[in-house]
Design a protein around this motif. Structure first.
Motif, PDB file in Angstrom:
ATOM      1  N   VAL A 185     -14.804  45.955  40.179  1.00  0.00           N
ATOM      2  CA  VAL A 185     -14.965  45.247  38.902  1.00  0.00           C
ATOM      3  C   VAL A 185     -13.653  44.598  38.434  1.00  0.00           C
ATOM      4  CG1 VAL A 185     -16.920  46.640  38.178  1.00  0.00           C
ATOM      5  CG2 VAL A 185     -14.612  47.334  37.513  1.00  0.00           C
ATOM      6  N   THR A 186     -12.664  44.533  39.297  1.00  0.00           N
ATOM      7  CA  THR A 186     -11.372  43.859  39.059  1.00  0.00           C
ATOM      8  C   THR A 186     -10.517  44.484  37.961  1.00  0.00           C
ATOM      9  OG1 THR A 186     -12.002  42.169  37.438  1.00  0.00           O
ATOM     10  CG2 THR A 186     -12.416  41.651  39.757  1.00  0.00           C
ATOM     11  N   LEU A 187     -10.815  45.748  37.620  1.00  0.00           N
ATOM     12  CA  LEU A 187      -9.922  46.397  36.656  1.00  0.00           C
ATOM     13  C   LEU A 187      -8.593  46.746  37.311  1.00  0.00           C
ATOM     14  CD1 LEU A 187     -12.086  48.860  34.572  1.00  0.00           C
ATOM     15  CD2 LEU A 187     -10.653  47.015  33.713  1.00  0.00           C
ATOM     16  N   GLU A 188      -8.654  47.002  38.603  1.00  0.00           N
ATOM     17  CA  GLU A 188      -7.446  47.294  39.363  1.00  0.00           C
ATOM     18  C   GLU A 188      -7.389  46.348  40.558  1.00  0.00           C
ATOM     19  OE1 GLU A 188      -5.018  49.500  39.023  1.00  0.00           O
ATOM     20  OE2 GLU A 188      -5.753  50.941  37.544  1.00  0.00           O
ATOM     21  N   CYS A 239     -10.731  43.777  51.206  1.00  0.00           N
ATOM     22  CA  CYS A 239     -11.471  42.893  50.302  1.00  0.00           C
ATOM     23  C   CYS A 239     -12.832  43.441  49.933  1.00  0.00           C
ATOM     24  CB  CYS A 239     -11.568  41.492  50.891  1.00  0.00           C
ATOM     25  SG  CYS A 239     -12.770  41.377  52.201  1.00  0.00           S
ATOM     26  N   VAL A 240     -13.343  42.894  48.839  1.00  0.00           N
ATOM     27  CA  VAL A 240     -14.650  43.281  48.309  1.00  0.00           C
ATOM     28  C   VAL A 240     -15.454  42.015  48.043  1.00  0.00           C
ATOM     29  CG1 VAL A 240     -15.849  44.320  46.354  1.00  0.00           C
ATOM     30  CG2 VAL A 240     -13.726  45.347  47.170  1.00  0.00           C
ATOM     31  N   GLU A 241     -16.696  41.994  48.519  1.00  0.00           N
ATOM     32  CA  GLU A 241     -17.581  40.863  48.233  1.00  0.00           C
ATOM     33  C   GLU A 241     -18.854  41.354  47.566  1.00  0.00           C
ATOM     34  OE1 GLU A 241     -18.461  38.810  51.846  1.00  0.00           O
ATOM     35  OE2 GLU A 241     -16.397  38.147  52.121  1.00  0.00           O
ATOM     36  N   ILE A 242     -19.283  40.608  46.539  1.00  0.00           N
ATOM     37  CA  ILE A 242     -20.556  40.893  45.895  1.00  0.00           C
ATOM     38  C   ILE A 242     -21.495  39.740  46.218  1.00  0.00           C
ATOM     39  CG2 ILE A 242     -21.727  41.216  43.695  1.00  0.00           C
ATOM     40  CD1 ILE A 242     -19.088  42.406  42.643  1.00  0.00           C
ATOM     41  N   PHE A 243     -22.567  40.022  46.926  1.00  0.00           N
ATOM     42  CA  PHE A 243     -23.471  38.974  47.408  1.00  0.00           C
ATOM     43  C   PHE A 243     -22.686  37.818  48.022  1.00  0.00           C
ATOM     44  CE2 PHE A 243     -26.174  41.264  44.428  1.00  0.00           C
ATOM     45  CZ  PHE A 243     -27.300  41.468  45.214  1.00  0.00           C
ATOM     46  N   GLY A 244     -21.733  38.171  48.841  1.00  0.00           N
ATOM     47  CA  GLY A 244     -20.977  37.157  49.572  1.00  0.00           C
ATOM     48  C   GLY A 244     -19.846  36.509  48.791  1.00  0.00           C
ATOM     49  N   VAL A 245     -19.675  36.906  47.520  1.00  0.00           N
ATOM     50  CA  VAL A 245     -18.616  36.297  46.706  1.00  0.00           C
ATOM     51  C   VAL A 245     -17.436  37.263  46.605  1.00  0.00           C
ATOM     52  CG1 VAL A 245     -18.036  35.334  44.456  1.00  0.00           C
ATOM     53  CG2 VAL A 245     -20.350  35.048  45.373  1.00  0.00           C
ATOM     54  N   ASP A 246     -16.273  36.805  47.012  1.00  0.00           N
ATOM     55  CA  ASP A 246     -15.076  37.650  46.988  1.00  0.00           C
ATOM     56  C   ASP A 246     -14.635  37.909  45.542  1.00  0.00           C
ATOM     57  OD1 ASP A 246     -12.433  38.057  49.154  1.00  0.00           O
ATOM     58  OD2 ASP A 246     -12.187  38.311  46.996  1.00  0.00           O
ATOM     59  N   VAL A 247     -14.469  39.164  45.183  1.00  0.00           N
ATOM     60  CA  VAL A 247     -14.161  39.469  43.778  1.00  0.00           C
ATOM     61  C   VAL A 247     -12.752  39.053  43.367  1.00  0.00           C
ATOM     62  CG1 VAL A 247     -15.802  41.385  43.631  1.00  0.00           C
ATOM     63  CG2 VAL A 247     -13.420  41.852  44.190  1.00  0.00           C
ATOM     64  N   ALA A 248     -11.861  38.944  44.344  1.00  0.00           N
ATOM     65  CA  ALA A 248     -10.502  38.534  43.990  1.00  0.00           C
ATOM     66  C   ALA A 248     -10.373  37.009  43.959  1.00  0.00           C
ATOM     67  CB  ALA A 248      -9.499  39.136  44.961  1.00  0.00           C
ATOM     68  N   GLN A 249     -11.061  36.332  44.873  1.00  0.00           N
ATOM     69  CA  GLN A 249     -10.939  34.876  44.962  1.00  0.00           C
ATOM     70  C   GLN A 249     -11.786  34.154  43.900  1.00  0.00           C
ATOM     71  OE1 GLN A 249      -9.310  33.501  47.883  1.00  0.00           O
ATOM     72  NE2 GLN A 249      -8.748  35.571  48.498  1.00  0.00           N
ATOM     73  N   GLN A 250     -13.036  34.621  43.759  1.00  0.00           N
ATOM     74  CA  GLN A 250     -13.947  33.957  42.822  1.00  0.00           C
ATOM     75  C   GLN A 250     -14.446  34.992  41.840  1.00  0.00           C
ATOM     76  OE1 GLN A 250     -16.508  32.087  46.060  1.00  0.00           O
ATOM     77  NE2 GLN A 250     -16.805  30.672  44.356  1.00  0.00           N
ATOM     78  N   VAL A 286     -22.665  41.459  38.736  1.00  0.00           N
ATOM     79  CA  VAL A 286     -22.514  42.911  38.777  1.00  0.00           C
ATOM     80  C   VAL A 286     -22.482  43.523  37.375  1.00  0.00           C
ATOM     81  CG1 VAL A 286     -19.997  42.728  38.920  1.00  0.00           C
ATOM     82  CG2 VAL A 286     -21.121  44.782  39.780  1.00  0.00           C
ATOM     83  N   GLY A 287     -23.078  44.697  37.253  1.00  0.00           N
ATOM     84  CA  GLY A 287     -23.010  45.459  36.005  1.00  0.00           C
ATOM     85  C   GLY A 287     -22.346  46.786  36.300  1.00  0.00           C
ATOM     86  N   TRP A 288     -21.565  47.283  35.352  1.00  0.00           N
ATOM     87  CA  TRP A 288     -20.732  48.458  35.616  1.00  0.00           C
ATOM     88  C   TRP A 288     -20.899  49.489  34.510  1.00  0.00           C
ATOM     89  CZ3 TRP A 288     -15.684  48.863  32.838  1.00  0.00           C
ATOM     90  CH2 TRP A 288     -14.955  49.991  33.223  1.00  0.00           C
ATOM     91  N   ARG A 297     -12.330  42.363  30.574  1.00  0.00           N
ATOM     92  CA  ARG A 297     -11.855  42.141  31.923  1.00  0.00           C
ATOM     93  C   ARG A 297     -13.018  42.047  32.917  1.00  0.00           C
ATOM     94  NH1 ARG A 297      -7.271  40.725  34.897  1.00  0.00           N
ATOM     95  NH2 ARG A 297      -7.926  41.126  37.017  1.00  0.00           N
ATOM     96  N   VAL A 298     -14.035  42.863  32.654  1.00  0.00           N
ATOM     97  CA  VAL A 298     -15.143  42.977  33.595  1.00  0.00           C
ATOM     98  C   VAL A 298     -16.132  41.819  33.431  1.00  0.00           C
ATOM     99  CG1 VAL A 298     -17.097  44.481  34.132  1.00  0.00           C
ATOM    100  CG2 VAL A 298     -14.848  45.459  33.788  1.00  0.00           C
TER     101      VAL A 298
END
Ligand SMILES: Nc1ncnc2c1ncn2[C@@H]1O[C@H](COP(=O)(O)OP(=O)(O)O)[C@@H](O)[C@H]1O
Ligand SMILES: [Mg+2]
Lengths: 305, 263
Positions: free
Chosen positions: A57-60, A66-77, A85-87, B97-98
């Motif tokens: 969830v990009t808090l850290e 790397c991490v991808e959510i449905f093919g989308v990189d969480v750091a890049q996009q 995503v829901g957390w 942030r999320v």
């Protein structure tokens, strides 16, 4: 490359590492969650579960990987990834000033859904918060706070839900209703990653589980398979009268009227009885105790030592 | 990026900022107003009758624009910083942030929220000042250059809200926040010419005072309200705008390198 026949994973975690100073909390973890799947990340406290989720969830930031959510990189996009995503965090969040309904409206608006009354009302009813919608967080019970956090995570209809120890310190009734809710979400097609150390629950609702220990993934597989490969079932034969001493590789205990065996999960009872060449008329009762995830888990952790 | 993600998140953060300060209106608007009124009473009416200012302007009228700007700046700063600090404390800053919010959406929405509270306090201080001038001098305190007045209040409010954002994102405790307020902010405001004209200072102090950007903010507002200023207003405007840009960049940076994590 994704082929046309292989749907893109709901979540893909690839060689993820996280260091906090000298402490290596996550040491190169790789797994993925398939669309529509309930995936359990198991591990004792300090295993690195929350660290992995915080990176998703990009808090850290990740140290590497790397991490991808449905093919989308969480750091890049990250923005695009965040819409999917829901957390639900492990710790309760306190919103000092706002009411339950306001909080849901704000979160919805953060996701660009300023007019989302139907969804918010639906969630308030579904999570039994409707009668408490005008209360502030500090006026809610522990269970209500948890449910509010689930509502916050779902208000923008994410396709992937992350539940970080959703039932820690939650009473039985609420726990059961949470699992029911998870099942319903699964039916709606939501993919779910949950972390827990209540193994029995993971066993009941997870399609697949991974076992994390000291930041390393020890085992991963379909829940039942993992249970079967790592546990044994216990068989107890009770006899009508005293019998001769038995000889069998799986025998663990025998006294006059009873014999106990520990069978690999894959071995059938028929096989055992056949091997023993017993007269079935001598048997008074057969007791079967199936192994469970708890045993599997203990087994994996013991292997580490 | 979808169109709904352009304005929706920004408007929501702004909404949240405004409804927050309205919920605690006594702390956020009434208390600052009481403060301004006390200054008006003590410095404007009581001590002020002994102080002479150039151009035949009463000290009371001279003081009012300074107090308006002081209220505006302080409250814009407070609004942004306490909103962020309480959210760090509760943990809901993590929600920012999320969610798919951009840094610049957060910075603009929060600084606009701060400005709106700053302007609210500013307007109320003006109304109180109006009453005081009417009672003490039997005159109506008109506004000399309304556009310039609004311009400087807006630049000042936005700048200080952005400073509030930066300090709050970088703070690791309440102490750090109050250290910045007590040791940097308040001295700069007090020494920025709320209570005195440049002429009244020793030449050496005058040079030093000119290095304080707040001098230009405050004199801009004074020119807008009563038509007098220690510095030319276009120059004040240029310096103020420059300060705004610097603080905007600072705020963006604080979101990148500061922390959203709960305390
Ligand atoms: N913010 C942090 N700073 C330093 N160390 C941390 C931080 N968060 C977690 N850790 C450490 O990382 C390890 C993994 O923690 P965590 O991910 O919370 O495990 P889990 O969720 O499985 O209980 C622990 O040793 C913990 O002390
Ligand atoms: Mg954890």
């Amino acid at each position: 490359m994704q082929s046309a026949f292989q749907p893109v994973a709901a979540l893909r975690v690839n060689d993820l590492k996280k260091d906090y100073g000298k402490n290596q909390a996550v040491k190169g973890v790789t797994f993925s969650v398939k669309p529509g799947e309930v995936f359990g990340l198991l591990g004792p406290n300090g295993a690195g579960k929350t660290s992995i989720i915080s990176i998703i969830v990009t808090l850290e930031p990740a140290t590497s990987g790397c991490v991808e959510i449905f093919g989308v990189d969480v750091a890049q996009q990250s923005r695009l990834a965040k819409t999917k995503v829901g957390w639900v965090p492990q710790e309760i969040i306190n919103h000092g000033y706002f009411t339950v309904e306001e909080i849901l409206k704000f979160i919805s608006g953060f996701h660009g859904r300023r007019k989302n009354k139907d969804r918010i009302d639906y969630l308030l009813h579904r999570l039994s918060l409707w009668n408490h919608r005008n209360k502030k967080v500090k006026e809610l019970s522990g269970g209500m706070k948890r449910r509010l956090m689930i509502g916050k995570a779902l208000v923008h209809e994410p396709k992937l839900l992350l539940l970080d120890e959703p039932t820690a310190g939650v009473d039985l009734e609420l726990r059961l209703s949470l699992w029911k809710f998870v099942e319903d979400l699964k039916k709606e097609g939501v993919s779910i990653l949950l972390t827990t150390h209540y193994l029995e629950e993971a066993e009941n609702i997870c399609d697949r589980v991974a076992v994390l220990h000291h930041g390393e993934l020890k085992k991963i597989g379909p829940t039942q398979e993992l249970v079967q490969s790592l546990t044994s079932r216990m068989i107890r034969l009770h006899f009508k009268r005293e019998i001769r001493p038995l000889k069998h590789p799986y025998l663990t205990l025998q006294n006059q009227m009873m014999a106990e065996f520990s069978l690999p999960s894959a071995t059938g009872i028929g096989e055992l009885l056949n091997d023993l060449q017993l007269d079935l008329r001598m048997l008074n009762d057969i007791q079967i105790i199936e192994g469970n995830l708890e045993d599997a888990f203990r087994f994996i952790l013991e292997q580490q030592k | 990026m979808k169109n709904s993600l352009r304005w929706g998140p920004f408007l929501t953060v702004l909404d949240r900022e405004i409804s927050r300060f309205i919920k605690v209106i006594v702390q956020t608007v009434i208390t600052p107003l009481v403060n301004s009124v006390l200054y008006l009473l003590i410095f404007g009416v009581s001590l002020g009758s002994h102080i002479k200012i150039h151009d035949g302007i009463s000290y009371l009228s001279f003081l009012i624009p300074g107090l308006i700007m002081m209220g505006c700046l302080n409250n814009a700063f407070q609004n942004a910083s306490s909103s962020i600090i309480t959210a760090k404390f509760g943990g809901d800053l993590e929600d920012f942030r999320v969610a798919p919010l951009t840094r610049s959406q957060i910075v603009w929405a929060m600084s606009l929220g701060g400005l709106i509270r700053g302007l609210t306090v500013g307007v109320m201080t003006y109304l109180a000042g109006l009453l005081f001038v009417f009672i003490a001098e039997g005159q109506i305190l008109g506004i000399a250059h309304p556009f310039i007045l609004i311009l400087f209040l807006s630049i000042g409010g936005l700048t200080f809200a952005k400073l509030g954002i930066s300090v709050a994102f970088w703070s690791k405790s309440f102490d750090q926040l109050s250290a910045v307020t007590g040791f940097i902010l308040t001295p700069l405001i007090y020494l920025g010419g709320v209570f005195f004209t440049l002429e009244s200072l020793h030449p050496w102090w005058q040079q030093l005072a000119k290095l304080n950007p707040l001098l230009y903010f405050i004199n801009g507002v004074r020119y807008g309200l009563i038509g007098v200023s220690d510095v030319s207003w276009p120059m004040a405007c240029g310096i103020s705008l420059f300060t705004l840009v610097v603080f905007h960049l600072l705020a963006l940076r604080s979101l990148r390198t500061g922390s959203f994590l709960r305390w």
